[in-house]
Design a protein around this motif. Structure first.
Motif, PDB file in Angstrom:
ATOM      1  N   SER A  97       0.827  -1.211   0.000  1.00  0.00           N
ATOM      2  CA  SER A  97       0.000   0.000   0.000  1.00  0.00           C
ATOM      3  C   SER A  97       0.856   1.254   0.000  1.00  0.00           C
ATOM      4  CB  SER A  97      -0.920   0.000   1.229  1.00  0.00           C
ATOM      5  OG  SER A  97      -0.153  -0.057   2.426  1.00  0.00           O
ATOM      6  N   THR A  98       2.135   1.121   0.416  1.00  0.00           N
ATOM      7  CA  THR A  98       3.031   2.277   0.459  1.00  0.00           C
ATOM      8  C   THR A  98       3.355   2.827  -0.921  1.00  0.00           C
ATOM      9  OG1 THR A  98       4.902   0.736   0.552  1.00  0.00           O
ATOM     10  CG2 THR A  98       4.097   1.625   2.638  1.00  0.00           C
ATOM     11  N   LEU A  99       3.068   2.074  -1.983  1.00  0.00           N
ATOM     12  CA  LEU A  99       3.295   2.608  -3.325  1.00  0.00           C
ATOM     13  C   LEU A  99       2.430   3.847  -3.567  1.00  0.00           C
ATOM     14  CD1 LEU A  99       3.572  -0.553  -5.641  1.00  0.00           C
ATOM     15  CD2 LEU A  99       5.390   0.767  -4.554  1.00  0.00           C
ATOM     16  N   GLY A 100       1.364   3.964  -2.815  1.00  0.00           N
ATOM     17  CA  GLY A 100       0.514   5.143  -2.936  1.00  0.00           C
ATOM     18  C   GLY A 100       1.202   6.420  -2.479  1.00  0.00           C
ATOM     19  N   GLN A 101       2.396   6.299  -1.882  1.00  0.00           N
ATOM     20  CA  GLN A 101       3.146   7.469  -1.430  1.00  0.00           C
ATOM     21  C   GLN A 101       4.065   8.024  -2.516  1.00  0.00           C
ATOM     22  OE1 GLN A 101       5.202   6.423   2.194  1.00  0.00           O
ATOM     23  NE2 GLN A 101       3.416   5.340   3.022  1.00  0.00           N
ATOM     24  N   LEU A 102       4.181   7.314  -3.625  1.00  0.00           N
ATOM     25  CA  LEU A 102       5.040   7.775  -4.719  1.00  0.00           C
ATOM     26  C   LEU A 102       4.270   8.774  -5.573  1.00  0.00           C
ATOM     27  CD1 LEU A 102       6.628   4.323  -5.684  1.00  0.00           C
ATOM     28  CD2 LEU A 102       7.625   6.129  -4.280  1.00  0.00           C
ATOM     29  N   LYS A 103       4.117   9.979  -5.070  1.00  0.00           N
ATOM     30  CA  LYS A 103       3.216  10.967  -5.652  1.00  0.00           C
ATOM     31  C   LYS A 103       3.640  11.456  -7.031  1.00  0.00           C
ATOM     32  CE  LYS A 103       0.668  10.897  -1.964  1.00  0.00           C
ATOM     33  NZ  LYS A 103      -0.656  10.222  -1.996  1.00  0.00           N
ATOM     34  N   CYS A 104       4.907  11.208  -7.418  1.00  0.00           N
ATOM     35  CA  CYS A 104       5.376  11.685  -8.720  1.00  0.00           C
ATOM     36  C   CYS A 104       5.214  10.643  -9.834  1.00  0.00           C
ATOM     37  CB  CYS A 104       6.846  12.101  -8.633  1.00  0.00           C
ATOM     38  SG  CYS A 104       7.170  13.517  -7.572  1.00  0.00           S
ATOM     39  N   LEU A 105       4.730   9.444  -9.481  1.00  0.00           N
ATOM     40  CA  LEU A 105       4.639   8.367 -10.469  1.00  0.00           C
ATOM     41  C   LEU A 105       3.776   8.751 -11.666  1.00  0.00           C
ATOM     42  CD1 LEU A 105       4.332   4.842  -8.806  1.00  0.00           C
ATOM     43  CD2 LEU A 105       6.199   5.764 -10.172  1.00  0.00           C
ATOM     44  N   VAL A 106       4.344   8.518 -12.849  1.00  0.00           N
ATOM     45  CA  VAL A 106       3.622   8.703 -14.109  1.00  0.00           C
ATOM     46  C   VAL A 106       3.272   7.342 -14.712  1.00  0.00           C
ATOM     47  CG1 VAL A 106       3.814   9.592 -16.472  1.00  0.00           C
ATOM     48  CG2 VAL A 106       4.725  10.931 -14.563  1.00  0.00           C
ATOM     49  N   GLN A 107       4.153   6.377 -14.496  1.00  0.00           N
ATOM     50  CA  GLN A 107       3.928   5.032 -15.045  1.00  0.00           C
ATOM     51  C   GLN A 107       4.254   3.981 -13.995  1.00  0.00           C
ATOM     52  OE1 GLN A 107       5.717   4.115 -18.900  1.00  0.00           O
ATOM     53  NE2 GLN A 107       6.244   2.081 -18.171  1.00  0.00           N
ATOM     54  N   LEU A 108       3.345   3.015 -13.799  1.00  0.00           N
ATOM     55  CA  LEU A 108       3.546   1.911 -12.864  1.00  0.00           C
ATOM     56  C   LEU A 108       3.193   0.605 -13.571  1.00  0.00           C
ATOM     57  CD1 LEU A 108       4.117   0.712 -10.079  1.00  0.00           C
ATOM     58  CD2 LEU A 108       1.750   1.226  -9.436  1.00  0.00           C
TER      59      LEU A 108
END
Length: 579
Positions: free
Chosen positions: A73-84
């Motif tokens: 769930s911590t991936l939700g903290q990567l606020k700059c993500l454009v592509q996952l």
């Protein structure tokens, strides 16, 4: 602006990163990292929550590995993500709703995992999202109504899941949506108005959709509505669709239907009688499975120039196949009996049985005859492996999902055709044998030399292991680019020379670069060699093969250049996660 190399770690830039567990990665050493691409490295273990410390990360690609566990769930903290991209792993559990808070996200790919639970409604907040791929998981529940807020969405793929409920009306109103694939789910209700008007590629097959087809049709190039419960008349606007499949519904034929190819529309095929349209030319009987009586035999004669040899793409035991373009523009393969068989009632019965089998079996890898893909020799390794998988799943379907089970007995490279999306399919069931529990399954020898199992030379007993042997030959032929007769001959010699795997691969395409391709090639060749065991009882079943292709995660034990055929013959194969 070009990113500094020091801020990027990417396998696409030929970084030499040995396979290991992602937890060994020192995230704190790269505080300014903006791109982390570790695709196809055979990474194992879980996705560590520490990855969230890379707060400047814009591109994260961990696809095509062996990662397991849940998505942190911590991936939700990567606020700059454009592509996952986390697709093609062994991830399970629900999709974290926190991913819906990544407000800059443009592409999200989670396909080919074992994710379950419902689609988070928070995804409706991804206002810049352009592509969403959640296909090939175990996702259930409805499509969130909040998807109507995804005004920049161009491609949506939810296929091969357990999604239920109705298609939200707002999906049809998304202004930029061009590709929609929600096939192979449990969706019901009508097709929302607007979907066929805005999108160019629409795949809605294998659901429980009902009602009429919306009359407003836009610039559609691909439409598949097959295997639903749709009814009513067929809109005239569908005439312009390049690829169209509306089979296995309950449409009502009307004056507009006469312009559609009969292969596109089937009216309650299991409840109405089908007729043959027969014609004789120079003493030959030519039969075509006919659903609506609208295909004229004269059109077939014209399209093939009276079955000129230039249109012949293959000859079997009792018939030839011709490639032809019908007046509708549809390219089809037409089968015509030889002179001697056209007057023989037993051969005609076999031909009728072949047509019946091809019509009644409903499986994506068992199809009506299509034109053979003439560019097959140009396919890369990944697509060749997909061809092998399609062939295996088709044979497995016949052995275990048909009642009674069927043995093909003539599995050859010419009988493995390719559909438009490069999936392998089986056709030409002329020598198919239906296994009956109350018979000895004795039969005359039939099949193409070089593909039939050796035991058929001294026995008339037909079993599913005959198909397994033929599958092994076709698999090697697909990998080698030629029939493996010399390889089989060398392997049968008492003092067989040492043959290296890399030396038998098709030389027309480069040797594999990605570890995933190397592992896949090693796996399929190992399976093929197991299929060619001289003792039928020691060959794997098609179910075993399908499981291996789906679940096996066997590592690359040797350096690819040093793998010999002898090593693969003695390599133990196993499947992980058969449950």
């Amino acid at each position: 602006m070009k990113l500094e190399v020091s801020r990027e770690i990417s396998t696409s830039r030929y970084f030499d990163i040995p396979p290991s567990e992602l937890r060994n990665f020192n995230f704190t050493a790269f505080p300014n990292l903006t791109r982390l691409e570790l695709s196809g490295l055979e990474l194992e273990g879980t996705i560590p929550s520490e990855i969230s410390t890379l707060t400047k990360l814009m591109y994260l690609d961990l696809s095509s590995n062996y990662l397991e566990g849940v998505i942190p769930s911590t991936l939700g903290q990567l606020k700059c993500l454009v592509q996952l991209s986390l697709d093609s792993n062994n991830l399970e559990g629900p999709i974290p709703k926190g991913l819906g808070y990544l407000k800059h996200l443009e592409q999200l790919t989670l396909s080919n995992n074992s994710l379950n639970g419902s689609i988070p409604s928070t995804f409706g907040q991804l206002e810049y999202l352009e592509s969403l791929s959640l296909d090939s998981n175990n996702i259930d529940g409805p499509i969130p109504i909040e998807f109507e807020n995804l005004v920049h969405l161009k491609a949506l793929d939810l296929s091969h899941n357990k999604v239920s409920g109705v298609i939200p009306y707002g999906i049809g109103q998304l202004p930029k949506l061009s590709t929609l694939d929600i096939s192979n789910n449990g969706l019901e209700g009508p097709i929302p108005f607007g979907i066929l008007n805005h999108c160019s590629f629409v795949q809605l097959s294998n659901n429980f959709l009902s009602g009429h087809i919306p009359s407003q049709i836009g610039n559609l190039s691909y439409l598949d509505l097959s295997n639903n419960s749709l009814s009513g008349s067929i809109p005239e606007g569908l005439h312009s669709v390049q690829y169209l499949n509306m089979s296995y519904n309950s449409f009502v034929p009307d004056m507009h239907f006469c312009g559609f190819p009969s292969t596109d529309c089937v009216f309650c095929p299991l409840q109405r009688e089908h007729g043959f349209e027969e014609g004789r030319k120079n003493g030959d009987l030519f039969s075509i499975w006919n659903f609506d009586g609208k295909i004229a035999f004269k059109d077939i004669i014209k399209a093939t120039e009276d079955f000129d040899i230039r249109y012949c793409i293959g000859t079997g035991a009792y018939g030839s196949v011709y490639k032809a373009q019908l007046p509708s523009g549809r390219i089809v393969a037409l089968k015509k009996l030889h002179n001697r068989e056209s007057e023989n009632p037993s051969f005609y019965k076999s031909f009728s049985n072949e047509v019946k089998i091809l019509t009644e079996i409903r499986h994506r890898n068992i199809i009506r005859l299509y034109a053979i893909d003439e560019e097959a020799q140009e396919l890369n390794w990944n697509k060749r492996v997909n061809i092998i998988k399609g062939t295996a799943f088709a044979l497995n379907h016949m052995h275990h999902h048909c009642t009674p089970p069927i043995v093909h007995r003539d599995v050859t490279s010419t009988n493995v055709l390719l559909s438009s999306n490069l999936e392998a399919c089986l056709s030409d069931f002329g020598t198919a044998k239906i296994l009956s529990s109350d018979s000895s399954n004795q039969t005359l020898l039939a099949g193409t030399p070089g593909y039939i199992a050796p035991e058929l030379a001294y026995s008339t007993s037909v079993t599913t292991k005959c198909d397994v042997y033929s599958f092994g030959v076709v698999t090697l032929e697909t990998i080698m680019g030629e029939h493996p007769k010399e390889l089989l001959s060398d392997m049968s010699k008492p003092s067989a020379p040492k043959i290296m795997l890399k030396d038998i691969l098709d030389s027309r395409i480069p040797l594999p670069f990605l570890r995933k391709d190397m592992r896949d090639i090693m796996l399929v060749v190992t399976l093929a060699l197991a299929c060619l065991h001289p003792n039928p009882k020691l060959r794997p079943s098609m179910q075993d093969i399908a499981n291996e292709l789906l679940f096996s995660k066997s590592p690359l034990l040797w350096h690819f250049d040093g793998i010999s055929i002898h090593q693969l013959v003695n390599q133990e194969i196993y499947a992980i996660g058969k449950n």
